[in-house]
Design a protein around this motif. Structure first.
Motif, PDB file in Angstrom:
ATOM      1  N   ALA A 304       5.578  10.975 -12.988  1.00 27.68           N
ATOM      2  CA  ALA A 304       5.316   9.601 -12.567  1.00 27.68           C
ATOM      3  C   ALA A 304       5.901   9.324 -11.186  1.00 27.68           C
ATOM      4  CB  ALA A 304       5.879   8.628 -13.592  1.00 27.68           C
ATOM      5  N   SER A 305       7.106   9.845 -10.925  1.00 31.62           N
ATOM      6  CA  SER A 305       7.745   9.614  -9.633  1.00 31.62           C
ATOM      7  C   SER A 305       6.953  10.255  -8.502  1.00 31.62           C
ATOM      8  CB  SER A 305       9.177  10.160  -9.648  1.00 31.62           C
ATOM      9  OG  SER A 305       9.942   9.528 -10.649  1.00 31.62           O
ATOM     10  N   LEU A 306       6.493  11.485  -8.713  1.00 30.30           N
ATOM     11  CA  LEU A 306       5.708  12.154  -7.680  1.00 30.30           C
ATOM     12  C   LEU A 306       4.414  11.399  -7.385  1.00 30.30           C
ATOM     13  CD1 LEU A 306       6.180  15.906  -8.708  1.00 30.30           C
ATOM     14  CD2 LEU A 306       7.142  14.737  -6.720  1.00 30.30           C
ATOM     15  N   VAL A 307       3.734  10.966  -8.439  1.00 31.32           N
ATOM     16  CA  VAL A 307       2.490  10.225  -8.245  1.00 31.32           C
ATOM     17  C   VAL A 307       2.764   8.901  -7.546  1.00 31.32           C
ATOM     18  CG1 VAL A 307       0.559   9.116  -9.426  1.00 31.32           C
ATOM     19  CG2 VAL A 307       1.375  11.333 -10.205  1.00 31.32           C
ATOM     20  N   ALA A 308       3.867   8.225  -7.918  1.00 30.59           N
ATOM     21  CA  ALA A 308       4.196   6.936  -7.304  1.00 30.59           C
ATOM     22  C   ALA A 308       4.504   7.094  -5.822  1.00 30.59           C
ATOM     23  CB  ALA A 308       5.376   6.306  -8.027  1.00 30.59           C
ATOM     24  N   VAL A 309       5.297   8.090  -5.461  1.00 35.64           N
ATOM     25  CA  VAL A 309       5.638   8.300  -4.050  1.00 35.64           C
ATOM     26  C   VAL A 309       4.390   8.642  -3.247  1.00 35.64           C
ATOM     27  CG1 VAL A 309       6.906   9.799  -2.474  1.00 35.64           C
ATOM     28  CG2 VAL A 309       8.012   8.960  -4.545  1.00 35.64           C
ATOM     29  N   LEU A 310       3.527   9.496  -3.805  1.00 37.85           N
ATOM     30  CA  LEU A 310       2.297   9.854  -3.105  1.00 37.85           C
ATOM     31  C   LEU A 310       1.395   8.628  -2.924  1.00 37.85           C
ATOM     32  CD1 LEU A 310       0.473  12.025  -1.897  1.00 37.85           C
ATOM     33  CD2 LEU A 310      -0.433  12.457  -4.193  1.00 37.85           C
ATOM     34  N   ALA A 311       1.285   7.778  -3.965  1.00 41.29           N
ATOM     35  CA  ALA A 311       0.435   6.587  -3.874  1.00 41.29           C
ATOM     36  C   ALA A 311       0.958   5.623  -2.818  1.00 41.29           C
ATOM     37  CB  ALA A 311       0.362   5.901  -5.235  1.00 41.29           C
ATOM     38  N   VAL A 312       2.278   5.426  -2.758  1.00 39.91           N
ATOM     39  CA  VAL A 312       2.851   4.520  -1.761  1.00 39.91           C
ATOM     40  C   VAL A 312       2.637   5.071  -0.353  1.00 39.91           C
ATOM     41  CG1 VAL A 312       4.990   3.496  -0.910  1.00 39.91           C
ATOM     42  CG2 VAL A 312       4.530   3.549  -3.362  1.00 39.91           C
ATOM     43  N   ALA A 313       2.807   6.381  -0.176  1.00 44.29           N
ATOM     44  CA  ALA A 313       2.607   6.982   1.144  1.00 44.29           C
ATOM     45  C   ALA A 313       1.172   6.788   1.628  1.00 44.29           C
ATOM     46  CB  ALA A 313       2.958   8.466   1.094  1.00 44.29           C
ATOM     47  N   VAL A 314       0.215   6.928   0.728  1.00 42.16           N
ATOM     48  CA  VAL A 314      -1.190   6.742   1.107  1.00 42.16           C
ATOM     49  C   VAL A 314      -1.491   5.267   1.377  1.00 42.16           C
ATOM     50  CG1 VAL A 314      -3.570   6.991   0.290  1.00 42.16           C
ATOM     51  CG2 VAL A 314      -1.907   8.795  -0.159  1.00 42.16           C
ATOM     52  N   ALA A 315      -0.782   4.345   0.722  1.00 41.83           N
ATOM     53  CA  ALA A 315      -1.079   2.912   0.828  1.00 41.83           C
ATOM     54  C   ALA A 315      -0.473   2.255   2.059  1.00 41.83           C
ATOM     55  CB  ALA A 315      -0.577   2.186  -0.423  1.00 41.83           C
ATOM     56  N   VAL A 316       0.414   2.929   2.793  1.00 41.45           N
ATOM     57  CA  VAL A 316       1.111   2.290   3.909  1.00 41.45           C
ATOM     58  C   VAL A 316       0.133   1.821   4.983  1.00 41.45           C
ATOM     59  CG1 VAL A 316       2.738   2.657   5.796  1.00 41.45           C
ATOM     60  CG2 VAL A 316       3.266   3.512   3.513  1.00 41.45           C
ATOM     61  N   ALA A 317      -0.704   2.726   5.486  1.00 38.17           N
ATOM     62  CA  ALA A 317      -1.617   2.372   6.578  1.00 38.17           C
ATOM     63  C   ALA A 317      -2.648   1.326   6.154  1.00 38.17           C
ATOM     64  CB  ALA A 317      -2.298   3.625   7.122  1.00 38.17           C
ATOM     65  N   PRO A 318      -3.397   1.533   5.058  1.00 35.98           N
ATOM     66  CA  PRO A 318      -4.364   0.494   4.674  1.00 35.98           C
ATOM     67  C   PRO A 318      -3.715  -0.827   4.289  1.00 35.98           C
ATOM     68  CG  PRO A 318      -4.241   2.183   2.982  1.00 35.98           C
ATOM     69  CD  PRO A 318      -3.498   2.705   4.168  1.00 35.98           C
ATOM     70  N   GLY A 319      -2.496  -0.797   3.740  1.00 41.80           N
ATOM     71  CA  GLY A 319      -1.809  -2.041   3.403  1.00 41.80           C
ATOM     72  C   GLY A 319      -1.505  -2.871   4.635  1.00 41.80           C
ATOM     73  N   TYR A 320      -1.026  -2.208   5.700  1.00 40.53           N
ATOM     74  CA  TYR A 320      -0.729  -2.950   6.926  1.00 40.53           C
ATOM     75  C   TYR A 320      -2.007  -3.427   7.608  1.00 40.53           C
ATOM     76  CZ  TYR A 320       0.937  -4.089  11.573  1.00 40.53           C
ATOM     77  OH  TYR A 320       1.210  -4.742  12.746  1.00 40.53           O
ATOM     78  N   LEU A 321      -3.049  -2.609   7.595  1.00 39.45           N
ATOM     79  CA  LEU A 321      -4.321  -3.021   8.189  1.00 39.45           C
ATOM     80  C   LEU A 321      -4.906  -4.227   7.446  1.00 39.45           C
ATOM     81  CD1 LEU A 321      -5.996   0.437   8.920  1.00 39.45           C
ATOM     82  CD2 LEU A 321      -4.929  -1.140  10.552  1.00 39.45           C
ATOM     83  N   LEU A 322      -4.801  -4.225   6.113  1.00 42.64           N
ATOM     84  CA  LEU A 322      -5.266  -5.377   5.342  1.00 42.64           C
ATOM     85  C   LEU A 322      -4.459  -6.620   5.695  1.00 42.64           C
ATOM     86  CD1 LEU A 322      -7.056  -6.594   3.130  1.00 42.64           C
ATOM     87  CD2 LEU A 322      -5.367  -5.805   1.445  1.00 42.64           C
ATOM     88  N   ALA A 323      -3.145  -6.455   5.869  1.00 42.76           N
ATOM     89  CA  ALA A 323      -2.306  -7.585   6.274  1.00 42.76           C
ATOM     90  C   ALA A 323      -2.730  -8.114   7.642  1.00 42.76           C
ATOM     91  CB  ALA A 323      -0.834  -7.165   6.298  1.00 42.76           C
ATOM     92  N   ARG A 324      -3.075  -7.222   8.549  1.00 48.18           N
ATOM     93  CA  ARG A 324      -3.515  -7.649   9.874  1.00 48.18           C
ATOM     94  C   ARG A 324      -4.813  -8.442   9.800  1.00 48.18           C
ATOM     95  NH1 ARG A 324      -1.770  -9.273  14.311  1.00 48.18           N
ATOM     96  NH2 ARG A 324      -0.238  -7.579  14.262  1.00 48.18           N
ATOM     97  N   VAL A 325      -5.764  -7.972   8.986  1.00 46.31           N
ATOM     98  CA  VAL A 325      -7.043  -8.677   8.847  1.00 46.31           C
ATOM     99  C   VAL A 325      -6.821 -10.071   8.259  1.00 46.31           C
ATOM    100  CG1 VAL A 325      -9.260  -8.674   7.649  1.00 46.31           C
ATOM    101  CG2 VAL A 325      -8.400  -6.568   8.678  1.00 46.31           C
ATOM    102  N   LEU A 326      -6.018 -10.164   7.197  1.00 45.28           N
ATOM    103  CA  LEU A 326      -5.760 -11.459   6.569  1.00 45.28           C
ATOM    104  C   LEU A 326      -4.974 -12.377   7.504  1.00 45.28           C
ATOM    105  CD1 LEU A 326      -4.871 -10.401   2.907  1.00 45.28           C
ATOM    106  CD2 LEU A 326      -6.990 -11.415   3.741  1.00 45.28           C
TER     107      LEU A 326
END
Length: 659
Positions: A304-326
């Motif tokens: 679970a920890s490995l999957v969670a860390v990988l998911a957060v790493a992938v979400a950094v760029a699109p999360g910030y881009l979504l914040a910029r759009v909003l």
């Protein structure tokens, strides 16, 4: 060993972790997005823009009995003359703002704030601050509004304000920090609708006079008003809605991030249960060759920890881009606090990582608990023949949550109104807990019901039904995440749309007039009188929305903490009944009268819930606190106390507005 087994499991069967990865990815994406927007709102620059060059600002006291009045109070404009006579004062400029609509040619009209031309000196930037003020029949525009209208100095523009519509010649285009329209002082005060009242007074010192010394002298001469020198205080006068907007924005993004974490925990717990159920045979073999329960649980937690860390790493760029759009969309629509700046920070990423681990690790430990403590022979047997049903503790907790959810639904939601609206998230939480805990039973029931038509399709439907019945626990792990997300989305979206629809239905039901005339910033104040004199018009009523505080009747009454939407109207109550029908339940709307005419302090119609809240009824008093009169609409004579009146309730109605 546990970490090695976890990596091997993920490499060998990545499909078993796709559901968990997707859930954590979207959860982290929303948390990172909301975190950046929350930091942008919390770090909004509170430095004043319009009053940046004003060292001392005089503003009215906007509190009633210790509670903030939900409207703008105003000062007597004669105070500016008294302050300008002080030896330390270079100038005391009375300032006010009023809504106007500006149009030119075939361009779309622009809604802006009208202000006196004398305020250009501290509103403009650079050399524009020394431009000559517009004369009578002229106006000045900010550069942005002029570009939007496509006009230049010398052009003719039309302006609609509370006093009517007139044409003006554009004298100058001013570079300012805030958009606006500036009229000659006498014209501006006439158009404002309150020529003897100012929003604030900007005090400019003579050379060599410090701000502290100037403020001390102003306090002596001004009397019971607020004399402000700090940036935050001056910004609060310039942007009276700043604090509320900032608080609401922070609360909104905080709630969105919290709800995302809340949903993610439920979804990940079920996806992890499905993942472990798919690998039940491997877990049983590990137990058979001597793996201890602690090793099985640590392996599940490491996965679970490995999957969670990988998911957060992938979400950094699109999360910030979504914040910029909003952020850009909300900034354009003035939904962010003034001065907000969106900058990348690692704090939301760290919060998302912690939230991902918080969602994934406990879920994996719960899902692997039974498999880890089972005896090797029992684990191998359950891998061949899946266990049906759920444990007694899980069953009892699930049934208790179901009973609580049903009870709240019947008792709280049946009451309707604000209580039901506020209780809806709690009831949704309880039902989501029920679905998570009783998922296998619900899956079994769903299989039995849906299996009836499936069996009519032949052998395929029969096998699907039998397989779903035998593996109800595994099936529930796939059904519950989808059910939770769908239920949450339907309830939250449906709650807002239902409230909007019901408000529109009630508004339409209470309005019996044949035509409604609206305008940005409000129509001219005498439009209702002119319309009433038009041929074929039986009655015309001018309506103004405002906000005030309410409290019980009596000399020592104190206001309720929550503000109430109110509606003031022109004419008498008998005329109002010809245009509005709010569904009176007690009393008569025709008895609404201003002060005088046989009524000592006037009468008002009150919504039933507001009347219950302050303990009033038809024929009993209710105390109102407000900041100022709006335009020419007078509900009752303004009391000498400057913002408090005790009036009589003459009518109760079930629909909004509250007063």
């Amino acid at each position: 060993m546990s970490l090695g087994l976890a990596r091997a499991q993920i490499r060998s069967r990545p499909s078993a972790f796709i559901g968990t990865f997707v859930a954590l990815l979207f959860g982290a994406l929303v948390i990172i997005c909301c975190g950046h927007l929350l930091f942008a709102a919390a770090g909004a620059d509170q430095a004043p823009q319009r009053y940046a060059a004003v060292p001392v600002l005089v503003a009215p006291d906007s509190e009633a009995e210790g509670s903030p009045v939900p409207d703008r109070e105003r000062l007597d404009i004669s105070l500016a003359t008294r302050l300008a006579a002080l030896p330390q004062v270079k100038a005391a400029v009375a300032d006010t703002a009023f809504p106007v609509t500006v149009s030119a040619g075939d361009r779309a009209p622009v809604t802006a704030e009208g202000r006196p031309a004398s305020t250009i000196r501290f509103a403009a930037t650079g050399k524009d601050a020394a431009q000559p003020e517009p004369a009578e029949g002229q106006l000045s525009l900010d550069a942005g509004t002029a570009r939007e209208l496509g006009v230049a100095p010398g052009a003719t523009v039309r302006v609609t304000a509370s006093e009517g519509t007139a044409s003006y010649r554009l004298a100058t285009v001013v570079d300012t920090r805030r958009p606006g329209v500036w009229f000659a002082d006498a014209e501006a005060w006439r158009l404002s609708g309150h020529p003897d009242r100012a929003d604030a007074i900007a005090v400019l010192p003579k050379p060599g006079v410090t701000a502290d010394r100037l403020a001390a002298e102003v306090r002596k001469a001004a009397g019971p008003v607020r004399v402000l020198t700090g940036e935050g205080d001056r910004n609060a006068v310039e942007n009276p809605d700043f604090a509320v907007l900032q608080e609401n924005t922070i609360g909104m993004f905080g709630a969105m991030g919290g709800l995302s974490l809340y949903i993610t925990i439920f979804v990940v717990a079920n996806t992890m249960a499905l993942s472990i159920a798919q690998r039940q045979r491997e877990t049983a073999l590990l137990r058979g060759i001597g793996a201890r329960p602690g090793q099985i649980r640590r392996t599940a937690a490491a996965e679970a920890s490995l999957v969670a860390v990988l998911a957060v790493a992938v979400a950094v760029a699109p999360g910030y881009l979504l914040a910029r759009v909003l952020f850009d969309a909300m900034e354009t629509r003035h939904l962010m606090p003034p001065g907000s700046q969106l900058e990348f920070t690692w704090i939301p990423v760290a919060v998302a990582a912690f939230a991902g681990l918080l969602a994934a690790v406990p879920g994996s430990l719960i899902a692997s608990f039974r498999a880890a403590r089972s005896r090797p022979a029992q684990a191998l047997g359950e891998a061949a023949v899946p266990r049906r049903g759920i444990g007694p503790i899980r069953l009892v907790i699930g049934l208790a949550a179901l009973a609580g959810a049903v009870t709240l639904t019947v008792t709280v939601l049946a009451g309707g109104g604000t209580t039901a609206n506020n209780a809806a998230p709690l009831i949704l939480l309880l039902f989501m807990v029920v679905v998570s805990l009783l998922g296998p039973l619900l899956a079994r029931v769903a299989t039995e019901i849906l299996g009836l038509p499936l069996r009519l399709t032949g052998v395929t439907g029969e096998l699907a039904t039998l397989n779903g019945r035998a593996r109800a626990r595994r099936l529930s792990s796939a059904i519950v995440p989808v059910a939770l997300v769908v239920a949450f989305g339907v309830v939250k979206v449906g709650q807002q749309t239902s409230m909007t629809y019901e408000a529109r239905v009630q508004s339409e039901a209470s309005l019996s007039a044949d035509r409604v005339v609206e305008a940005p910033g409000g129509p001219p104040r005498n439009l209702a009188e002119q319309a009433a004199r038009a041929p074929g018009v039986g009655a015309a009523t001018g309506v103004t929305d405002l906000a005030l505080l309410v409290g019980p009747g009596g000399k020592d009454a104190r206001p309720d903490k929550d503000s109430v939407r109110a509606r003031a109207f022109t004419g008498a109550g008998g005329q109002l009944t010809r245009n509005m029908d709010p569904g009176v339940v007690s009393g008569s709307l025709a008895r609404v009268r201003p002060a005088g005419g046989g009524y000592a302090a006037g009468t008002v119609a009150v919504e039933q819930r507001v009347a219950d809240r302050v303990g009033t009824a038809v024929g009993k008093p209710i105390t109102l606190w407000w900041a100022t009169e709006r335009g020419s609409v007078r509900w009752w004579r303004r009391p000498t106390s400057g913002g408090r009146a005790s009036v009589t309730c003459c009518c109760l109605m079930p629909l909004s507005p509250g007063i």
